[in-house]
Enzyme design. Structure first.
Site, PDB file in Angstrom:
ATOM      1  N   ASP A   1      -2.643  12.112   9.578  1.00  0.00           N
ATOM      2  CA  ASP A   1      -4.001  11.863   9.108  1.00  0.00           C
ATOM      3  C   ASP A   1      -4.673  13.205   8.876  1.00  0.00           C
ATOM      4  OD1 ASP A   1      -6.976  11.270   9.217  1.00  0.00           O
ATOM      5  OD2 ASP A   1      -6.195   9.243   9.472  1.00  0.00           O
TER       6      ASP A   1
ATOM      7  N   TYR B   1      -7.001   5.773  17.994  1.00  0.00           N
ATOM      8  CA  TYR B   1      -6.222   6.005  16.776  1.00  0.00           C
ATOM      9  C   TYR B   1      -6.005   7.498  16.543  1.00  0.00           C
ATOM     10  CZ  TYR B   1      -5.410   6.779  11.800  1.00  0.00           C
ATOM     11  OH  TYR B   1      -4.915   7.236  10.603  1.00  0.00           O
TER      12      TYR B   1
ATOM     13  N   ARG C   1       0.811  -1.200   0.000  1.00  0.00           N
ATOM     14  CA  ARG C   1       0.000   0.000   0.000  1.00  0.00           C
ATOM     15  C   ARG C   1       0.859   1.271   0.000  1.00  0.00           C
ATOM     16  NH1 ARG C   1      -5.395  -1.010   1.225  1.00  0.00           N
ATOM     17  NH2 ARG C   1      -5.626   0.823   2.559  1.00  0.00           N
TER      18      ARG C   1
END
Length: 253
Positions: free
Chosen positions: A148, A161, A23
């Site tokens: 993120d 997370y 990935r």
């Protein structure tokens, strides 16, 4: 062994990429390798895939890629992988903290073990590995943390997370100050790049997620790879402490 000529008449720079078997990590390793870097591919559960990728890259340019197996939850293995990455070519120019655990943890069912695992992979390991690599990094070296894009607009059910990734974003700025001027530290913040292999979404859910993205499509792993390559390049020589969103505008929606 000293770093070999990359075919362009200069010694190849060396990057250690964590979670590089598949990935986004594999795309980062492949992109850097394609621009003349020697690459150290870290993996653990997917070490066989990392070794296969290293062989593929090595076939393109001999002596340019290796795979290292390490469980980054173990602090002793973190030190070992840093030393081994440097030892292969007697240099280290970049660290990319990409390895990450990601899965749903709805409030009311969160366990201490889940918190420990998500913090270990997304925050503790990048900090300890950065610390281990700093003495080995060449002057002018760089660290890139994969964060993120949704830290300010988190999804429900992922509290540990997002807490860990928020810590990594903060760490990016802190280390940028602490390691300047010798080493630059930046981050890349992916949005929806690839569909998750865990917590798989239905087609209807995927369509709803795509509708949230202003550019109306997934970004793909190569978009992150090119952002990382930029932040490690001389073109970004005056960039440090930045977190670059690569999210198709998702954070704004």
């Amino acid at each position: 062994m000293a770093s070999k000529d990359n075919g362009a008449g200069v010694l190849a720079r060396v990057a250690l990429i964590t979670g590089a078997a598949r990935r986004i990590g594999a795309a980062i390793a492949t992109a850097l390798h394609g621009h003349g870097w020697n690459v150290v591919l870290h993996a653990h559960a997917s070490i066989d895939a990392a070794r296969a990728l290293a062989q593929t890259l090595d076939a393109r340019r001999a002596g340019s890629a290796i795979a290292l197996d390490a469980d980054l939850r173990d602090a002793r293995q973190i030190e070992t992988v840093a030393q081994a990455a440097h030892a292969r070519w007697q240099r280290l120019d970049a660290l990319v903290n990409n390895a990450s655990s990601y899965y749903r943890t709805p409030l009311g069912s969160i366990t201490a073990a889940q918190i420990d695992e998500l913090l270990a992979s997304n925050l503790r390991a990048p900090l300890l590995l950065s610390q281990a690599c700093v003495p080995l990094l060449a002057d002018g070296g760089a660290i890139v943390n994969v964060v993120d894009a949704l830290l300010r607009r988190p999804m429900r059910g992922f509290a540990p997370y997002y807490a860990a990734k928020a810590g990594l974003a903060s760490l990016t700025e802190t280390l940028a100050l602490e390691l300047a001027p010798r080493i630059r530290v930046n981050g890349v913040a992916p949005g929806h790049m690839l569909w998750a292999t865990s917590d798989a979404l239905t087609t209807t859910q995927q369509d709803a997620e795509l509708a949230r993205i202003p550019l109306r499509r997934l970004g793909g792993a190569d978009a992150i790879a090119q952002a990382v390559r930029y932040l490690l390049s001389d073109d970004a020589a005056y960039v440090t402490g930045a977190v670059l969103p690569v999210d198709g505008g998702l954070r704004l929606a």
